[in-house]
Design a protein around this motif. Structure first.
Motif, PDB file in Angstrom:
ATOM      1  N   ASP A 291      65.306  -0.946  46.151  1.00  0.00           N
ATOM      2  CA  ASP A 291      66.636  -1.262  45.623  1.00  0.00           C
ATOM      3  C   ASP A 291      67.458  -0.015  45.291  1.00  0.00           C
ATOM      4  OD1 ASP A 291      64.885  -0.623  43.698  1.00  0.00           O
ATOM      5  OD2 ASP A 291      65.272  -2.334  42.386  1.00  0.00           O
TER       6      ASP A 291
ATOM      7  N   GLU B 116      68.409   3.994  46.474  1.00  0.00           N
ATOM      8  CA  GLU B 116      68.261   5.065  47.468  1.00  0.00           C
ATOM      9  C   GLU B 116      68.818   6.353  46.893  1.00  0.00           C
ATOM     10  OE1 GLU B 116      68.270   4.312  52.042  1.00  0.00           O
ATOM     11  OE2 GLU B 116      69.756   2.997  51.136  1.00  0.00           O
TER      12      GLU B 116
ATOM     13  N   LYS C 162      71.244  -0.267  46.006  1.00  0.00           N
ATOM     14  CA  LYS C 162      71.723  -0.643  47.341  1.00  0.00           C
ATOM     15  C   LYS C 162      72.985  -1.496  47.269  1.00  0.00           C
ATOM     16  CE  LYS C 162      67.948  -0.381  50.544  1.00  0.00           C
ATOM     17  NZ  LYS C 162      66.997  -1.134  51.364  1.00  0.00           N
TER      18      LYS C 162
ATOM     19  N   ARG D 199      62.285   6.573  53.201  1.00  0.00           N
ATOM     20  CA  ARG D 199      62.335   5.358  52.388  1.00  0.00           C
ATOM     21  C   ARG D 199      60.953   4.722  52.259  1.00  0.00           C
ATOM     22  NH1 ARG D 199      66.423   1.690  55.266  1.00  0.00           N
ATOM     23  NH2 ARG D 199      65.315   2.440  57.072  1.00  0.00           N
TER      24      ARG D 199
END
Lengths: 308, 261
Positions: free
Chosen positions: A227, A229, A264, A291
């Protein structure tokens, strides 16, 4: 049909170490599947059992519906294995190594020679085919392992950290070759420490930790769990302190480098508008980390905390 | 398309192991073929020509002729045993035995391939020693079927024994202990250089417990027509040993002892 079906697979070594604690795993036919886990998680034991190098304590592994434990010969005919360590006779020539391997799988010698040439050419080793294998570089030896594993044209190809220690150029050419093999219908199971490889290549993934499967899903779904980044922003002009923007965490790594972590759900446009208002000009931007790597660390750490 | 497992694919697998073994033996000919010829030539010169002249005859046969079958058997035994221990243990040590372990080949094919390779080398060396012996004493043949069957069976027995040694071996020292401390003394005391009838009472009886004595004497019968033991007892012992060693080898390979975790 599944290429691989594992049910309640357990392995306890003679020294008492339990490497697998009754795992279940399915890999669909045609899949490009990543098997990830920290060192000592049980990945190599699992691959060892599937390739019959390790005897399971209990449970069953099936390759295209054929039991490894009950019909070993038939099951092995379906598998090609690229092991973690170089395990061919270094006093033999690459051509002979590949031809002999084909022979062990019942490929007639003339056909074996043709296939050996084909795969050695494909993997870029044909010009070294008749040199002593010990003179090959590390990357060449790894490519030879792939040619050897493919020569009997298995339906399931298992690669145990095939690119460890291989430079980026060769690694990319290897992945192109493996991707083509997968596109042609061969199921591929990959273990790797380069998580960006798994993220870029694989469709489905299982994470194994301390002998248990802690995650088994598609790469897309797994990445969907992420959720937040983090991006690294390179600035045209140095600044003295990180600006404050609502809902976005900003850290100044050095006067010309800003790190931005945002959910996100937040648009990147909002970040750039806010920076522009503060007269901060961004010249380049990149993901801070892979990621999948973030998720992997999170999952494995969570499991370890739970067990502690 | 994957090759289906069948008798034909096993046959190809067997031939592949054999070709690989033969290639290895020929590739390292300076290690595999030359040393036994030099050693045996020295035996013929020292024991046959120099000492043999003073010994005269043994069991009514010139001493040089008497030792030829024993020296051929000595070469056959040591080369059958040595070939399989070095090749199989080398494959285990270098981990390229895994090429076979992950293949569809069943244990008996792997065993047959390695044993055939060892028999090939031992018979090749035996033939070369025979040629050297011919230069010293001429060629003698009493019974071809007996000569051939005994030499092949003996090579198989010692190849199987070597395979068991290689399966259990963990380091290179482990494959040299048995040849040095067991095989060599048993061979030298197995009637290579003398007739057991020369030994005093209890020693003669003890010698009869040495299986190599039967092999050497059966082979001597095939070449020269003389033997200290019954030919049929010799066959029974050779085949009996072979059957026991074959069973143990297959059991060990099937269970993956020393090979699979």
């Amino acid at each position: 049909m599944n290429a691989l079906e594992i049910r309640q697979l357990k392995k306890t070594y003679s020294n008492g170490v339990t490497a697998l604690k009754g795992i279940d795993l399915d890999v669909a036919e045609g899949d490009f599947f990543a098997l990830l886990g920290p060192n000592g998680a049980g990945k190599s034991t699992l691959i060892g059992i599937v390739s019959s190098l390790v005897n399971a304590s209990s449970g069953e592994a099936k390759v295209f519906g054929i039991s490894v434990q009950k019909q070993r010969s038939q099951a092995m005919a379906e598998i090609g294995l690229v092991p973690q360590e170089v395990n061919f006779n270094q006093f033999e020539k690459p051509f002979d190594i590949v031809v002999n391997q084909a022979g062990y799988y019942g490929v007639p010698r003339r056909l074996a020679r043709e296939r050996a040439e084909y795969y050695l050419r494909q993997i870029g080793l044909w010009d070294k085919a008749f040199r002593m294998s010990r003179t090959l570089s590390g990357g060449m030896k790894r490519r030879l392992l792939i040619a050897r594993a493919m020569v009997h044209q298995p339906r399931l190809l298992i690669l145990d950290e095939p690119t460890a220690g291989v430079d980026i150029e060769i690694r990319r050419s290897m992945w192109k070759f493996i991707s083509e093999i997968n596109a042609a219908g061969t199921t591929v199971i990959l273990t790797t420490h380069y998580l960006e490889e798994a993220e870029n290549l694989c469709r489905n993934i299982a994470i194994i930790d301390r002998g248990e499967i802690v995650e088994h899903t598609s790469v897309r779904e797994l990445l969907g769990q992420l959720d937040i980044e983090t991006f690294v922003l390179d600035l045209r002009r140095p600044i003295e302190q990180a600006p404050v923007i609502d809902g976005i965490e900003l850290i100044l790594r050095d006067p010309s480098c800003l790190e931005a972590s945002l959910p996100k759900s937040r648009s990147l446009n909002r970040l750039f508008r806010a920076l522009e208002e503060k007269d901060i000009e961004v010249v380049s931007m990149r993901n801070k980390a892979n990621r999948l790597e973030e998720l992997f660390v999170r999952l494995v750490t969570f499991e370890q905390e739970q067990q502690a | 398309m994957t090759v289906k497992v069948s008798a034909a694919s096993y046959w190809i697998g067997y031939k592949t192991i054999l070709i690989k073994e033969v290639t290895r033996i020929v590739r390292i000919w300076a290690q595999t073929l030359i040393p036994p010829i030099i050693t045996m030539s020295l035996y013929f010169i020292i024991f046959g020509t120099i000492i043999g002249r003073r010994v005269g005859e043994m069991d009514g046969i010139p001493y040089m002729d008497f030792i030829v079958p024993g020296l051929i058997m000595l070469s056959v035994i040591t080369n059958a045993y040595g070939n399989i221990t070095s090749s199989f243990f080398g494959a285990k040590f270098g981990r390229h035995i895994e090429e076979l372990l992950i293949s569809p080949l069943p244990p008996w094919i792997i065993l047959a391939g390695y044993v055939s390779g060892a028999v090939f080398r031992s018979l090749l060396v035996g033939a070369l020693v025979l040629l050297v012996a011919g230069a010293f004493s001429g060629f003698h043949l009493h019974n071809l079927p007996v000569t051939l069957s005994v030499v092949v069976l003996t090579a198989v027995v010692f190849a199987l024994a070597g395979l068991i040694n290689a399966i259990y071996a963990r380091k290179f020292d482990d494959i040299s202990i048995i040849p040095t401390f067991v095989l060599q003394p048993m061979t030298y005391l197995g009637g290579v250089f003398f007739s057991v009838s020369l030994l005093p009472g209890i020693t003669q009886t003890l010698s009869l417990a040495n299986p190599i004595l039967y092999m050497v004497n059966a082979f001597r019968y095939g070449m020269l027509g003389i033997s200290d033991v019954s030919l049929w007892v010799a066959y029974a012992i050779i085949i009996g040993f072979g059957a026991v060693l074959l069973t143990i080898s297959l059991l060990l390979l099937s269970r993956g002892v020393g090979l699979r975790s």
